[in-house]
Design a protein around this motif. Structure first.
Motif, PDB file in Angstrom:
ATOM      1  N   ARG A 132       0.834  -1.207   0.000  1.00 11.99           N
ATOM      2  CA  ARG A 132       0.000   0.000   0.000  1.00 11.99           C
ATOM      3  C   ARG A 132       0.868   1.256   0.000  1.00 11.99           C
ATOM      4  NH1 ARG A 132      -3.561  -0.775   5.024  1.00 11.99           N
ATOM      5  NH2 ARG A 132      -2.201  -2.545   5.453  1.00 11.99           N
ATOM      6  N   LEU A 133       1.943   1.230   0.779  1.00 14.92           N
ATOM      7  CA  LEU A 133       2.857   2.369   0.781  1.00 14.92           C
ATOM      8  C   LEU A 133       3.490   2.560  -0.591  1.00 14.92           C
ATOM      9  CD1 LEU A 133       4.592   1.870   4.244  1.00 14.92           C
ATOM     10  CD2 LEU A 133       3.172   3.808   3.584  1.00 14.92           C
ATOM     11  N   ALA A 134       3.825   1.450  -1.263  1.00 17.82           N
ATOM     12  CA  ALA A 134       4.429   1.540  -2.595  1.00 17.82           C
ATOM     13  C   ALA A 134       3.455   2.162  -3.591  1.00 17.82           C
ATOM     14  CB  ALA A 134       4.875   0.162  -3.069  1.00 17.82           C
ATOM     15  N   MET A 135       2.180   1.788  -3.495  1.00 19.49           N
ATOM     16  CA  MET A 135       1.193   2.371  -4.406  1.00 19.49           C
ATOM     17  C   MET A 135       0.990   3.860  -4.117  1.00 19.49           C
ATOM     18  SD  MET A 135      -1.742  -0.570  -5.049  1.00 19.49           S
ATOM     19  CE  MET A 135      -1.880  -1.172  -3.346  1.00 19.49           C
ATOM     20  N   LYS A 136       0.996   4.229  -2.836  1.00 20.87           N
ATOM     21  CA  LYS A 136       0.879   5.654  -2.506  1.00 20.87           C
ATOM     22  C   LYS A 136       2.100   6.409  -3.014  1.00 20.87           C
ATOM     23  CE  LYS A 136      -1.655   7.794  -0.525  1.00 20.87           C
ATOM     24  NZ  LYS A 136      -1.868   8.064   0.910  1.00 20.87           N
ATOM     25  N   ASP A 137       3.281   5.807  -2.893  1.00 22.12           N
ATOM     26  CA  ASP A 137       4.492   6.447  -3.415  1.00 22.12           C
ATOM     27  C   ASP A 137       4.380   6.664  -4.922  1.00 22.12           C
ATOM     28  OD1 ASP A 137       5.723   6.631  -0.954  1.00 22.12           O
ATOM     29  OD2 ASP A 137       6.921   4.815  -1.199  1.00 22.12           O
ATOM     30  N   GLU A 138       3.841   5.669  -5.618  1.00 25.53           N
ATOM     31  CA  GLU A 138       3.677   5.791  -7.063  1.00 25.53           C
ATOM     32  C   GLU A 138       2.704   6.924  -7.391  1.00 25.53           C
ATOM     33  OE1 GLU A 138       2.440   3.089 -10.977  1.00 25.53           O
ATOM     34  OE2 GLU A 138       2.498   2.162  -8.978  1.00 25.53           O
ATOM     35  N   SER A 170      -1.389   5.871   9.598  1.00 25.98           N
ATOM     36  CA  SER A 170      -2.677   6.242   9.020  1.00 25.98           C
ATOM     37  C   SER A 170      -3.267   5.099   8.205  1.00 25.98           C
ATOM     38  CB  SER A 170      -2.505   7.487   8.144  1.00 25.98           C
ATOM     39  OG  SER A 170      -3.715   7.839   7.524  1.00 25.98           O
ATOM     40  N   LEU A 171      -2.446   4.470   7.359  1.00 26.88           N
ATOM     41  CA  LEU A 171      -2.957   3.419   6.485  1.00 26.88           C
ATOM     42  C   LEU A 171      -3.381   2.173   7.261  1.00 26.88           C
ATOM     43  CD1 LEU A 171      -0.548   3.611   3.399  1.00 26.88           C
ATOM     44  CD2 LEU A 171      -2.905   4.417   3.570  1.00 26.88           C
ATOM     45  N   ALA A 173      -4.798   2.213  10.185  1.00 28.07           N
ATOM     46  CA  ALA A 173      -5.945   2.515  11.047  1.00 28.07           C
ATOM     47  C   ALA A 173      -7.225   1.899  10.493  1.00 28.07           C
ATOM     48  CB  ALA A 173      -6.102   4.019  11.208  1.00 28.07           C
ATOM     49  N   ARG A 174      -8.050   1.400  11.396  1.00 30.22           N
ATOM     50  CA  ARG A 174      -9.320   0.789  11.005  1.00 30.22           C
ATOM     51  C   ARG A 174     -10.200   1.787  10.243  1.00 30.22           C
ATOM     52  NH1 ARG A 174     -11.989  -3.616  12.961  1.00 30.22           N
ATOM     53  NH2 ARG A 174     -10.494  -3.796  14.692  1.00 30.22           N
ATOM     54  N   GLY A 175     -10.695   1.369   9.087  1.00 24.94           N
ATOM     55  CA  GLY A 175     -11.607   2.197   8.309  1.00 24.94           C
ATOM     56  C   GLY A 175     -10.946   3.229   7.422  1.00 24.94           C
ATOM     57  N   ARG A 176      -9.627   3.379   7.545  1.00 19.63           N
ATOM     58  CA  ARG A 176      -8.959   4.427   6.770  1.00 19.63           C
ATOM     59  C   ARG A 176      -8.854   4.064   5.282  1.00 19.63           C
ATOM     60  NH1 ARG A 176      -8.684   9.264   5.297  1.00 19.63           N
ATOM     61  NH2 ARG A 176      -6.687   9.933   4.469  1.00 19.63           N
ATOM     62  N   GLY A 177      -8.783   2.766   4.960  1.00 17.04           N
ATOM     63  CA  GLY A 177      -8.617   2.339   3.571  1.00 17.04           C
ATOM     64  C   GLY A 177      -9.683   2.881   2.638  1.00 17.04           C
ATOM     65  N   ARG A 209      -5.405  16.525   5.336  1.00 12.96           N
ATOM     66  CA  ARG A 209      -6.064  16.861   6.612  1.00 12.96           C
ATOM     67  C   ARG A 209      -6.617  15.612   7.282  1.00 12.96           C
ATOM     68  NH1 ARG A 209      -8.302  21.017   4.651  1.00 12.96           N
ATOM     69  NH2 ARG A 209     -10.246  20.025   4.000  1.00 12.96           N
ATOM     70  N   ASN A 210      -7.256  14.748   6.517  1.00 18.98           N
ATOM     71  CA  ASN A 210      -7.821  13.524   7.083  1.00 18.98           C
ATOM     72  C   ASN A 210      -6.725  12.537   7.489  1.00 18.98           C
ATOM     73  OD1 ASN A 210     -10.365  14.553   6.672  1.00 18.98           O
ATOM     74  ND2 ASN A 210     -10.725  13.450   4.766  1.00 18.98           N
ATOM     75  N   ALA A 211      -5.678  12.445   6.666  1.00 16.36           N
ATOM     76  CA  ALA A 211      -4.552  11.574   7.014  1.00 16.36           C
ATOM     77  C   ALA A 211      -3.891  12.050   8.296  1.00 16.36           C
ATOM     78  CB  ALA A 211      -3.538  11.541   5.875  1.00 16.36           C
TER      79      ALA A 211
END
Length: 229
Positions: A132-138, A170-171, A173-177, A209-211
């Motif tokens: 997930r971190l890799a996709m966010k980085d992309e 953040s990633l 956390a429950r419900g954050r996805g 802001r939400n993150a």
């Protein structure tokens, strides 16, 4: 504590160890403030002290490791005040990057942004944190490239390196996805589809802001005490 086994393949050994240790830090295999003892790291990743020292220097430059007098390298421990300051600057810069992307991005960059967000939406529920971190980085690589501003590029990348651990909080956390999917989709719609600079700025700022709210809540849960900042 078992770490990622380093594979001796085409990529330079230092690069493999750097990626392995970075991901172990982000996945909380090492706790914030924990000492990173060279001998243990050598045994964990089956490499020499020279490689470990080079990797630790790189991670220090990224903000994931801090060298403390009389203790040596430790996993960086961000305070709530540190986190709030980073998110404030990140929000302003990502908002600007989103607006510039809407105005300047190529058709290819707009298409690539859509593809990575759709892939994130399909896979985030089952993907490991590192994926997930890799996709966010992309996603951010595309956003920053499309903004076509070298000052935003260098400054925002430096900030992202320092907030990587907070992004992991953040990633996880429950419900954050699902919220992240909704927010990234809104950024794509405004920045890449309708090319609405004002809406893209607002969508990027809302995402940060939400993150920030989620990461600060998780950080407070890890370290109960008076609010700082």
């Amino acid at each position: 504590m078992a770490g990622q086994r380093v594979r001796r393949v085409a990529a330079p050994l230092r690069t493999q160890v750097l990626e392995a240790l970075r991901q172990d830090v982000l996945a909380a295999e090492f706790e914030p403030g924990e000492r990173l003892v060279e001998a243990r790291l050598c045994a964990r990743y089956e490499v020499s002290r020279t490689v470990v020292r080079e990797v630790l220097r790189q991670l220090e430059s990224e903000g994931l490791v801090t060298t403390v007098p009389n203790r040596g390298p430790v996993v960086t421990e961000l305070t709530a005040a540190d986190a709030e300051a980073l998110f404030e600057v990140r929000g302003a810069l990502e908002g600007l990057a989103g607006a510039l992307f809407a105005e300047r991005a190529t058709a290819e960059q707009r298409e690539r942004m859509g593809k990575v967000i759709r892939r994130y939406a399909r896979t985030h529920r089952k993907a490991e944190l590192a994926e997930r971190l890799a996709m966010k980085d992309e996603f951010y690589d595309i956003l920053i490239a499309g903004a076509a501003n070298p000052v935003i590029d260098s400054t925002l990348r430096g900030i992202h390196a320092r907030v990587q651990m907070l992004r992991g909080l953040s990633l996880r956390a429950r419900g954050r996805g699902p919220e992240t999917v909704r927010e990234l989709t809104a950024i794509h719609e405004a920045a890449a589809v309708t090319a609405d600079a004002a809406a893209a700025r607002a969508a990027c700022e809302e995402h940060v802001r939400n993150a920030a709210a989620t990461a600060l809540r998780e950080l407070a849960a890890q370290h109960p005490g008076p609010h700082v900042g």
